[in-house]
Design a protein around this motif. Structure first.
Motif, mmCIF file in Angstrom:
data_model
loop_
_atom_site.group_PDB
_atom_site.id
_atom_site.type_symbol
_atom_site.label_atom_id
_atom_site.label_comp_id
_atom_site.label_asym_id
_atom_site.label_seq_id
_atom_site.Cartn_x
_atom_site.Cartn_y
_atom_site.Cartn_z
ATOM 1 N N PHE A 130 0.808 -1.221 0.000
ATOM 2 C CA PHE A 130 0.000 0.000 0.000
ATOM 3 C C PHE A 130 0.841 1.272 0.000
ATOM 4 N N ALA A 131 2.160 1.154 -0.171
ATOM 5 C CA ALA A 131 3.043 2.322 -0.065
ATOM 6 C C ALA A 131 2.688 3.404 -1.086
ATOM 7 N N ASP A 132 2.445 3.011 -2.335
ATOM 8 C CA ASP A 132 2.121 4.009 -3.367
ATOM 9 C C ASP A 132 0.817 4.734 -3.043
ATOM 10 N N MET A 133 -0.150 4.009 -2.512
ATOM 11 C CA MET A 133 -1.405 4.638 -2.111
ATOM 12 C C MET A 133 -1.164 5.649 -0.996
ATOM 13 N N MET A 134 -0.320 5.274 -0.033
ATOM 14 C CA MET A 134 -0.026 6.162 1.092
ATOM 15 C C MET A 134 0.711 7.417 0.623
ATOM 16 N N ILE A 135 1.628 7.245 -0.319
ATOM 17 C CA ILE A 135 2.341 8.405 -0.871
ATOM 18 C C ILE A 135 1.354 9.330 -1.586
ATOM 19 N N GLY A 136 0.435 8.723 -2.365
ATOM 20 C CA GLY A 136 -0.565 9.515 -3.076
ATOM 21 C C GLY A 136 -1.455 10.308 -2.122
ATOM 22 N N LEU A 137 -1.946 9.652 -1.056
ATOM 23 C CA LEU A 137 -2.797 10.338 -0.083
ATOM 24 C C LEU A 137 -2.027 11.445 0.632
ATOM 25 N N SER A 138 -0.749 11.190 0.899
ATOM 26 C CA SER A 138 0.082 12.198 1.572
ATOM 27 C C SER A 138 0.262 13.430 0.691
ATOM 28 N N LEU A 139 0.503 13.202 -0.602
ATOM 29 C CA LEU A 139 0.689 14.327 -1.520
ATOM 30 C C LEU A 139 -0.607 15.103 -1.733
ATOM 31 N N VAL A 140 -1.734 14.409 -1.719
ATOM 32 C CA VAL A 140 -3.027 15.102 -1.787
ATOM 33 C C VAL A 140 -3.179 16.035 -0.584
ATOM 34 N N ALA A 141 -2.797 15.529 0.602
ATOM 35 C CA ALA A 141 -2.884 16.362 1.805
ATOM 36 C C ALA A 141 -1.987 17.586 1.694
ATOM 37 N N VAL A 142 -0.772 17.387 1.165
ATOM 38 C CA VAL A 142 0.178 18.497 1.064
ATOM 39 C C VAL A 142 -0.330 19.562 0.101
ATOM 40 N N VAL A 143 -0.827 19.143 -1.066
ATOM 41 C CA VAL A 143 -1.180 20.098 -2.124
ATOM 42 C C VAL A 143 -2.628 20.578 -1.986
ATOM 43 N N TYR A 144 -3.569 19.655 -2.014
ATOM 44 C CA TYR A 144 -4.985 20.034 -2.015
ATOM 45 C C TYR A 144 -5.375 20.784 -0.741
ATOM 46 N N ILE A 145 -4.961 20.238 0.429
ATOM 47 C CA ILE A 145 -5.330 20.887 1.689
ATOM 48 C C ILE A 145 -4.643 22.244 1.814
ATOM 49 N N GLY A 146 -3.481 22.404 1.161
ATOM 50 C CA GLY A 146 -2.841 23.712 1.129
ATOM 51 C C GLY A 146 -3.724 24.743 0.452
ATOM 52 N N PHE A 147 -4.358 24.353 -0.660
ATOM 53 C CA PHE A 147 -5.281 25.265 -1.341
ATOM 54 C C PHE A 147 -6.530 25.523 -0.498
ATOM 55 N N VAL A 148 -7.001 24.490 0.214
ATOM 56 C CA VAL A 148 -8.159 24.679 1.095
ATOM 57 C C VAL A 148 -7.829 25.695 2.183
ATOM 58 N N ALA A 149 -6.617 25.612 2.728
ATOM 59 C CA ALA A 149 -6.204 26.554 3.778
ATOM 60 C C ALA A 149 -6.219 27.990 3.278
ATOM 61 N N LEU A 150 -5.880 28.168 1.998
ATOM 62 C CA LEU A 150 -5.862 29.516 1.419
ATOM 63 C C LEU A 150 -7.232 30.185 1.468
ATOM 64 N N MET A 151 -8.289 29.391 1.476
ATOM 65 C CA MET A 151 -9.646 29.937 1.376
ATOM 66 C C MET A 151 -10.281 30.239 2.731
ATOM 67 N N GLN A 152 -9.581 29.943 3.831
ATOM 68 C CA GLN A 152 -10.213 30.054 5.141
ATOM 69 C C GLN A 152 -10.285 31.495 5.635
ATOM 70 N N LYS A 153 -11.368 31.794 6.320
ATOM 71 C CA LYS A 153 -11.574 33.127 6.902
ATOM 72 C C LYS A 153 -11.396 33.121 8.414
ATOM 73 N N ASP A 154 -11.382 31.918 8.993
ATOM 74 C CA ASP A 154 -11.204 31.737 10.432
ATOM 75 C C ASP A 154 -9.751 31.346 10.692
ATOM 76 N N MET A 155 -9.061 32.054 11.587
ATOM 77 C CA MET A 155 -7.646 31.782 11.825
ATOM 78 C C MET A 155 -7.406 30.360 12.327
ATOM 79 N N LYS A 156 -8.244 29.908 13.231
ATOM 80 C CA LYS A 156 -8.063 28.554 13.755
ATOM 81 C C LYS A 156 -8.252 27.503 12.674
ATOM 82 N N LYS A 157 -9.234 27.723 11.816
ATOM 83 C CA LYS A 157 -9.494 26.778 10.744
ATOM 84 C C LYS A 157 -8.327 26.750 9.763
#
Length: 509
Positions: free
Chosen positions: A280-307
């Motif tokens: 499952f290593a390739d799957m884990m790498i893929g999920l990790s990279l999604v977290a790094v990139v996609y969630i980074g863009f999600v963070a850009l859209m937040q209006k709440d500092m804690k969020k």
């Protein structure tokens, strides 16, 4: 008697007993009563004493061996071969130190900001500290599981009693996600018990398993640990929990409890089911990279500092799992070691930086009672000392060289480059995204004209706040400038783990 003989039990039970004592003293006639003051000093004293004991663990730790140290072992439930079995190595010892370092800062932070049931608040954190140390030192599966689940109770209360308006929703979501994932981990433990006859972690590591068995056990572990990290897509409980939690709860949740998932991968998944982990290593790498990139863009859209900081945590923890699962894509042992060590350093760094960021938001919230970025602006004009700390921690969150945030991320990016250029390219995007969402928040909150009357009337850091943020600033800079003591503590254990994971358990059948 030599203190080091039972140092792990002391680190577990001292804060738990201290929590019971704090609860017994209570609040007296109110938060300003003499008894409430004694209770606060007792809570701080217990947390500082626990920190001093953990320093003794560090000074007596042997960095030249991968063997478990400070081992304590006795029967707990003899009929089932369940033991009270404790020990630490270069992977768990730094996390214990992080736990005992952060807890006194949380106690100081809540010193006069918690007006409702302060004795129960401080008791919950002390009990939680003991349980978290227990998770990092348990070497018996039943003991590990009991402590792992018991941690949910004080955090459930911290968010549910002292949280925000939607605290009940956030608490239930947090509890259900983490509890349901952990149930499958228990099923995996019972299956391995039927194979070995005991719950000893080392027996689990030695037993031969088919590939299908390893795959199923890995999935069971994954569901428990992925929720805790949290990995995409089981991350949705974290922003809600952070937003509704009091400042201390957010700090412990980000700094310590998220590390439980990463620790579970290196303590259980990788050494117990290496072939399943490789599958499952390739799957884990893929999920990790999604977290790094996609969630980074999600963070850009937040209006709440804690969020925003909560989503930032998900992105940064993606580096941890990426570093852990790169080894099967790297031909050189040095590259695999770099990725694993980088993931471990990132866990410690994130504990310091994210904890500091949430404390900074807490400082503003205590004054203005708003987490919305739009409600601020020009804070640096009225709080220059605070602004200096906030900018430092923001730079560390963005991975500025010289801060702890740079070290682990840089090691994982280099390891990723050894594995695949595109892994490195996507991982390195966090240096841009992290700077974008963090500095964008700092610009809007800290700089420009004073936004409104609330900001104009702000007072700068008091002595208590300055001490807490100053200690964290020193730690962030120390790890960033001189990471050698931390890396040396881990290196021998990491090399031994890589040797162990590299040996197929299929061959023994």
């Amino acid at each position: 008697m030599d203190l080091t003989e039972n140092i792990l039990s002391l680190l577990i039970w001292l804060p738990i007993a201290g929590g019971a004592a704090v609860l017994f003293i209570g609040d007296g006639d109110g938060v300003e009563s003499r008894r409430a003051g004694q209770m606060r000093w007792l809570a701080l004293g217990i947390s500082l004493l626990t920190l001093i004991v953990s320093v003794r663990l560090y000074t007596n730790f042997d960095t030249t061996t991968a063997a478990m140290q400070f081992v304590e072992r006795t029967w707990w439930i003899g009929a089932l071969n369940v033991e009270y079995y404790l020990g630490v190595d270069g992977i768990s010892a730094p996390l214990i130190l992080l736990t005992t370092f952060i807890t006194p800062l949380v106690v100081i932070t809540g010193w006069d900001t918690i007006k409702s049931r302060p004795s129960q608040y401080f008791a919950a954190f002390l009990v939680l500290e003991g349980l978290m140390v227990g998770v990092f030192s348990a070497l018996d599966a039943v003991l590990f599981y009991v402590l792992w689940e018991a941690m949910l109770v004080p955090m459930f209360l911290i968010i549910g009693v002292w949280g925000g308006e939607r605290r009940i929703y956030a608490t239930l979501k947090f509890f259900l996600y983490t509890f349901l994932g952990s149930v499958l981990m228990l099923v995996a433990f019972i299956y391995l018990y039927n194979k070995t006859g005991n719950f000893n972690f080392f027996s689990f590591m030695d037993v031969g398993l088919t590939l299908v068995e390893q795959q199923l056990i890995f999935i069971a572990f994954l569901l428990a640990f992925a929720v805790k990290v949290p990995m995409w897509p089981v991350h949705t409980w974290l922003p809600d929990a952070h937003v509704e939690a009091p400042t201390g709860g957010s700090v412990i949740l980000a700094a310590i409890m998220l590390k439980m998932g990463g620790y579970g991968f290196v303590r259980l998944s990788l050494p117990m089911v290496p072939d399943g982990s490789a599958y499952f290593a390739d799957m884990m790498i893929g999920l990790s990279l999604v977290a790094v990139v996609y969630i980074g863009f999600v963070a850009l859209m937040q209006k709440d500092m804690k969020k925003l900081i909560a989503y930032s945590s998900i992105a940064h923890m993606g580096f941890v799992t990426l570093g852990f699962f790169l080894m099967w894509s790297i031909t050189s042992s040095s590259g695999a070691e770099l990725g694993m060590t980088g993931g471990m350093v990132q866990m410690i760094s994130h504990g310091l930086v994210s904890g500091a960021m949430f404390l900074c938001v807490g400082v503003l919230y205590d004054r203005v009672h708003s987490r919305q970025i739009a409600d601020y602006g020009g804070v640096a004009n009225t709080m220059p000392k605070f602004a200096g700390f906030m900018v430092l921690f923001a730079m560390a969150n963005a991975g500025l060289p010289g801060t702890s945030g740079f070290v682990g991320e840089f090691m994982v990016i280099i390891a990723s480059f050894n594995a695949n250029f595109w892994y490195a390219f996507l991982a390195a995007s966090t240096l841009i995204l992290g700077a974008a969402y963090t500095l964008w928040m700092v610009k809007r909150v800290m700089y420009g004209e004073v936004a409104n009357q609330n900001v104009a009337e702000l007072t700068d850091l008091n002595g208590r706040e300055f001490i807490v943020l100053g200690i964290l600033a020193i730690a962030v800079l120390l790890v960033g400038i001189w990471p050698a003591p931390l890396v040396d503590m881990m290196s021998v254990t990491v090399r031994e783990l890589l040797i162990q994971v590299g040996q197929s358990k299929l061959a023994g059948l």
